[in-house]
Scaffold this motif. Sequence first.
Motif, PDB file in Angstrom:
ATOM      1  N   THR A  15       0.841  -1.203   0.000  1.00  0.00           N
ATOM      2  CA  THR A  15       0.000   0.000   0.000  1.00  0.00           C
ATOM      3  C   THR A  15       0.877   1.254   0.000  1.00  0.00           C
ATOM      4  OG1 THR A  15      -1.488  -1.286   1.401  1.00  0.00           O
ATOM      5  CG2 THR A  15      -1.985   1.063   1.171  1.00  0.00           C
ATOM      6  N   MET A 286      -7.118  10.552  13.412  1.00  0.00           N
ATOM      7  CA  MET A 286      -7.455  10.053  12.071  1.00  0.00           C
ATOM      8  C   MET A 286      -7.227   8.545  11.997  1.00  0.00           C
ATOM      9  SD  MET A 286      -5.802  13.235   9.951  1.00  0.00           S
ATOM     10  CE  MET A 286      -5.500  12.387   8.441  1.00  0.00           C
ATOM     11  N   GLY A 290     -10.243   6.014  11.465  1.00  0.00           N
ATOM     12  CA  GLY A 290     -10.145   5.201  10.253  1.00  0.00           C
ATOM     13  C   GLY A 290     -10.226   3.716  10.548  1.00  0.00           C
ATOM     14  N   TYR A 400       3.561  12.665   9.147  1.00  0.00           N
ATOM     15  CA  TYR A 400       2.625  12.118   8.173  1.00  0.00           C
ATOM     16  C   TYR A 400       1.777  13.219   7.545  1.00  0.00           C
ATOM     17  CZ  TYR A 400       3.567   7.780  10.785  1.00  0.00           C
ATOM     18  OH  TYR A 400       4.162   6.721  11.403  1.00  0.00           O
ATOM     19  N   ASP A 402      -1.800  13.980   5.471  1.00  0.00           N
ATOM     20  CA  ASP A 402      -3.110  13.331   5.570  1.00  0.00           C
ATOM     21  C   ASP A 402      -3.174  12.096   4.655  1.00  0.00           C
ATOM     22  OD1 ASP A 402      -3.690  15.370   7.275  1.00  0.00           O
ATOM     23  OD2 ASP A 402      -5.312  16.237   6.068  1.00  0.00           O
ATOM     24  N   ALA A 403      -2.555  12.207   3.475  1.00  0.00           N
ATOM     25  CA  ALA A 403      -2.586  11.081   2.519  1.00  0.00           C
ATOM     26  C   ALA A 403      -1.829   9.868   3.077  1.00  0.00           C
ATOM     27  CB  ALA A 403      -1.973  11.506   1.187  1.00  0.00           C
ATOM     28  N   ASP A 404      -0.768  10.119   3.840  1.00  0.00           N
ATOM     29  CA  ASP A 404      -0.034   9.008   4.466  1.00  0.00           C
ATOM     30  C   ASP A 404      -0.927   8.289   5.471  1.00  0.00           C
ATOM     31  OD1 ASP A 404       2.315   9.755   3.104  1.00  0.00           O
ATOM     32  OD2 ASP A 404       2.932  11.095   4.724  1.00  0.00           O
ATOM     33  N   VAL A 405      -1.634   9.093   6.257  1.00  0.00           N
ATOM     34  CA  VAL A 405      -2.511   8.491   7.272  1.00  0.00           C
ATOM     35  C   VAL A 405      -3.607   7.679   6.586  1.00  0.00           C
ATOM     36  CG1 VAL A 405      -3.978   8.926   9.277  1.00  0.00           C
ATOM     37  CG2 VAL A 405      -2.037  10.431   8.821  1.00  0.00           C
ATOM     38  N   ALA A 406      -4.156   8.239   5.511  1.00  0.00           N
ATOM     39  CA  ALA A 406      -5.201   7.514   4.769  1.00  0.00           C
ATOM     40  C   ALA A 406      -4.658   6.187   4.249  1.00  0.00           C
ATOM     41  CB  ALA A 406      -5.715   8.386   3.613  1.00  0.00           C
ATOM     42  N   ASP A 407      -3.429   6.184   3.786  1.00  0.00           N
ATOM     43  CA  ASP A 407      -2.834   4.936   3.279  1.00  0.00           C
ATOM     44  C   ASP A 407      -2.576   3.930   4.409  1.00  0.00           C
ATOM     45  OD1 ASP A 407      -2.981   5.702   0.693  1.00  0.00           O
ATOM     46  OD2 ASP A 407      -0.858   6.228   0.467  1.00  0.00           O
ATOM     47  N   VAL A 409      -4.359   3.703   7.105  1.00  0.00           N
ATOM     48  CA  VAL A 409      -5.692   3.172   7.408  1.00  0.00           C
ATOM     49  C   VAL A 409      -6.096   2.144   6.349  1.00  0.00           C
ATOM     50  CG1 VAL A 409      -8.149   3.778   7.526  1.00  0.00           C
ATOM     51  CG2 VAL A 409      -6.441   5.190   8.730  1.00  0.00           C
ATOM     52  N   ALA A 410      -5.823   2.454   5.095  1.00  0.00           N
ATOM     53  CA  ALA A 410      -6.162   1.518   4.002  1.00  0.00           C
ATOM     54  C   ALA A 410      -5.390   0.209   4.154  1.00  0.00           C
ATOM     55  CB  ALA A 410      -5.867   2.160   2.647  1.00  0.00           C
TER      56      ALA A 410
END
Length: 430
Positions: A15, A286, A290, A400, A402-407, A409-410
């Motif tokens: 990811t 986050m 998430g 991090y 925000d996009a790092d955190v989203a990844d 979580v993914a």
Amino acid sequence: MTDMTKLALFGGKPTISRALAPYRTIGREEADAVAAVMESGVLSGFYGSWVPEFHGGPVVKRFEADFAALFSTGHAVSVNSNTSGLIAAIGAIGVSPGDEVIVPPYTMSATVVAPLFYGAVPVFVDVDPETYCLDFEKTRAAIGPKTRAIIAVNLLGHPARLTELRELADENGIHLIEDNAQGPLAMESGRYAGTIGHIGVFSLNYHKHIHTGEGGVCVTDDEALAFRLRAIRNHAENVVAPAGVADATNMIGFNLRMTELCAAVGVEQLKKARTLVGRREEVAQMLSEGVGRSAALRPPVVRAACRHVYYVWGARFDAARAGVSRAVFAKALAAEGVPVSEGYVEPLYMLPVFQRRIAIGRDGWPFTLTNRTYTKGMCPVAEKLHREELLEIDVCMHEYADADVADIVAAIGKVQDNLGLLAKHEASRA
Ligand SMILES: *Cc1c(COP(=O)(O)O)cnc(C)c1O
């Protein structure tokens, strides 16, 4: 199965394959402040005798005033590390050989070793399974005639039950020291962690929320304790007579002084502290939102009326519900590019110092002063957290987006969606 849904552990696409940015708090402001001290030529303003310079140079004094203001505390006493601060705190409260000091086993080793330098005996009390901090009821039950102090650790950035622990200490005529190395700006009931105990100790080492390379600060609202901390920091023995100190207990000192250079960095770091800590909290929230409350992972708990400042995002892994071990789950996450780690430290009574009962000198002092024993199994909650449950994602090692955190979580979602496959994988290797 497409490459995106196949676990990286099994050859799928990770990811996160990019390098994550390191957490960096030092900038131009710190560099300029250090340069100004360098130009002054005075890299330390301390003298180890009872003269005005006993309290340090102008930048150290400024840093201490700013620290006290930020944390709404009466006195801030800078030192060269949190470890030094804990030693000074144990000395300042008058601990004597053979006294007992209650400590949690799940913390950095300095917390439990500081009492040994004064001949005190650490008494380990188990932690709470939700917050990983001292269990309040077990602490109450552990207080005995020899108990002189409690050291509470605000672990991972969450306050221990500080208000209650302070009341408990006061009722028993003993002291509460907070090891707040990991909790700057954490709060309980509107008060800052570190300021609820009789003395709180902060770390400014490189790995913490804010830092001065190496450094630490003791805070207290008690003027007499502040004096004793300052004395132990700076060769107390030389000031007992000229300062007219009545109680000479533990009034022999060290050199635990902070340099003007570190203090200059500290002044600038304090200006950024709210922003830096606020972002750690945002990232952790986050992550928690998430992940939600899934089968495998339970995000960190925040007790009512508390602020958690997330030195680390420490979730609890439930192997029974996940159907796989924490080790396999963490391995799958790491393969996805998530900076994950398992557990924190082995409960500290397992260290050779306690198992062999050798600390100061060859005869085992101060363990020669006690019948207390240190045995595996004595703090089962901490042991289980360490062995099976605690799963950490660092918040103070990376910056991090925000996009790092989203990844992240993914990636956690992806691993959870593949628990069945992971279970088969684990069974086939057993
Ligand atoms: C970092 C840390 C310490 C030690 O801090 P230093 O400033 O390196 O001496 C002590 N206790 C805890 C809980 C820590 O996280």
